[in-house]
Design a protein around this motif. Structure first.
Motif, short mmCIF file in Angstrom:
data_model
loop_
_atom_site.label_atom_id
_atom_site.label_comp_id
_atom_site.label_asym_id
_atom_site.label_seq_id
_atom_site.Cartn_x
_atom_site.Cartn_y
_atom_site.Cartn_z
N ASP A 40 40.87 41.55 45.70
CA ASP A 40 42.11 41.36 45.56
C ASP A 40 43.38 42.20 45.21
O ASP A 40 43.28 41.71 43.45
CB ASP A 40 42.64 40.24 46.17
CG ASP A 40 44.27 39.41 46.67
OD1 ASP A 40 44.68 41.01 46.97
OD2 ASP A 40 44.69 38.69 46.68
N ASP A 75 48.33 45.53 47.14
CA ASP A 75 48.05 47.08 47.93
C ASP A 75 50.26 47.43 48.06
O ASP A 75 50.52 47.02 49.22
CB ASP A 75 47.39 46.43 48.96
CG ASP A 75 47.47 47.52 50.12
OD1 ASP A 75 47.00 49.11 49.46
OD2 ASP A 75 46.77 47.35 51.46
N GLU A 92 49.93 50.89 47.64
CA GLU A 92 49.53 52.62 47.53
C GLU A 92 48.97 52.52 46.36
O GLU A 92 49.26 53.39 45.69
CB GLU A 92 50.44 53.76 48.30
CG GLU A 92 50.77 53.64 49.56
CD GLU A 92 52.16 54.21 49.60
OE1 GLU A 92 52.74 54.32 48.91
OE2 GLU A 92 52.54 54.63 51.14
N CYS A 93 48.66 51.62 45.09
CA CYS A 93 48.00 51.47 43.84
C CYS A 93 48.66 51.90 42.81
O CYS A 93 47.92 52.42 42.12
CB CYS A 93 46.70 52.88 43.90
SG CYS A 93 45.55 51.65 45.54
N TYR A 115 45.91 48.31 39.71
CA TYR A 115 44.59 49.02 40.50
C TYR A 115 43.29 49.62 39.91
O TYR A 115 43.43 48.87 38.79
CB TYR A 115 45.32 50.59 40.91
CG TYR A 115 46.00 51.21 39.34
CD1 TYR A 115 44.86 52.22 38.82
CD2 TYR A 115 47.08 51.44 39.49
CE1 TYR A 115 45.39 53.22 37.97
CE2 TYR A 115 47.41 52.20 37.69
CZ TYR A 115 46.33 52.76 37.03
OH TYR A 115 46.93 54.13 36.35
N TYR A 162 41.52 52.18 43.04
CA TYR A 162 41.11 51.13 44.65
C TYR A 162 42.75 50.26 44.15
O TYR A 162 42.27 49.41 43.63
CB TYR A 162 40.10 50.62 44.14
CG TYR A 162 39.07 51.60 44.87
CD1 TYR A 162 38.94 52.14 45.88
CD2 TYR A 162 37.64 51.94 43.25
CE1 TYR A 162 37.45 53.71 45.37
CE2 TYR A 162 36.80 53.11 43.09
CZ TYR A 162 36.55 53.71 44.15
OH TYR A 162 35.57 54.44 44.44
N CYS A 163 42.93 49.34 45.55
CA CYS A 163 43.72 48.23 45.13
C CYS A 163 43.73 48.00 46.89
O CYS A 163 42.17 48.14 47.93
CB CYS A 163 45.20 48.70 44.94
SG CYS A 163 45.41 50.20 45.80
N GLY A 164 44.60 46.79 46.93
CA GLY A 164 44.20 46.22 48.58
C GLY A 164 43.31 45.18 48.55
O GLY A 164 43.19 44.68 47.46
N LYS A 165 42.59 44.62 49.69
CA LYS A 165 42.08 43.70 49.99
C LYS A 165 39.83 43.98 50.28
O LYS A 165 39.26 43.40 50.33
CB LYS A 165 42.22 42.77 50.38
CG LYS A 165 43.32 41.65 50.29
CD LYS A 165 43.90 40.99 50.96
CE LYS A 165 44.95 40.21 50.62
NZ LYS A 165 45.28 39.29 50.06
#
Ligand SMILES: [Ca+2]
Length: 146
Positions: A74, A77, A79-80, A84, A101-104
């Motif tokens: 997690d 998010d 767009e990184c 990140y 990478y980023c987000g879940k």
């Protein structure tokens, strides 16, 4: 009686230290056995304005490294752009970019082409997430066992 209580508290303190020993922001890691590294504060929340760099090395020049991300992943998010984690196939920022990478959604496993992997974690001043945990080990193939 009192001594017993102090002892229990001390052991508790050691356990907490143990739990956070992989919690450092960056470092040079030489793999001896499979282990893991995490973003600071994982799995609760990473602090703001982090810039952590880990370089993972396998002891043998022809060994390769396998990393797996924990599904509990997690990072903010956007767009990184702000937070990140970046994986590069090499020893520094000049290594071939494997992914940012980023987000879940946890990234898929990565196998290095050489015996070193470069991992960088960046967070900005606001909006945090749980972070990430990476398990690293020496990639086993018939060939690399020789
Ligand atoms: Ca952020």
């Amino acid at each position: 009686m009192h001594c017993g209580l102090v002892f229990v508290l001390f052991m508790g303190f050691l356990l907490v230290l143990e739990a956070f020993k992989n919690d450092k922001c960056g470092g040079n890691i030489r793999i001896s056995s499979p282990s893991y590294l995490t973003s600071p504060g994982y799995p609760i929340s990473y602090p703001p304005t982090q810039r952590c760099v880990w370089v993972i090395s396998a002891p043998g020049p022809h060994q390769r490294i396998l990393i797996n991300f924990n599904p509990h992943f997690d990072l903010e998010d956007r767009e990184c752009k702000y937070d990140y984690v970046e994986v590069r196939d090499g020893v520094d920022e000049n290594g071939q970019l494997v992914g940012k990478y980023c987000g879940k959604i946890a990234p898929s496993a990565v196998v290095s082409s050489g015996n070193q992997l470069f991992i960088k974690f960046v967070s900005d001043y606001e909006t945090h997430g749980a972070g990430f945990s990476i398990r690293y080990e020496i990639f086993k193939t018939e060939y690399s066992r020789i």
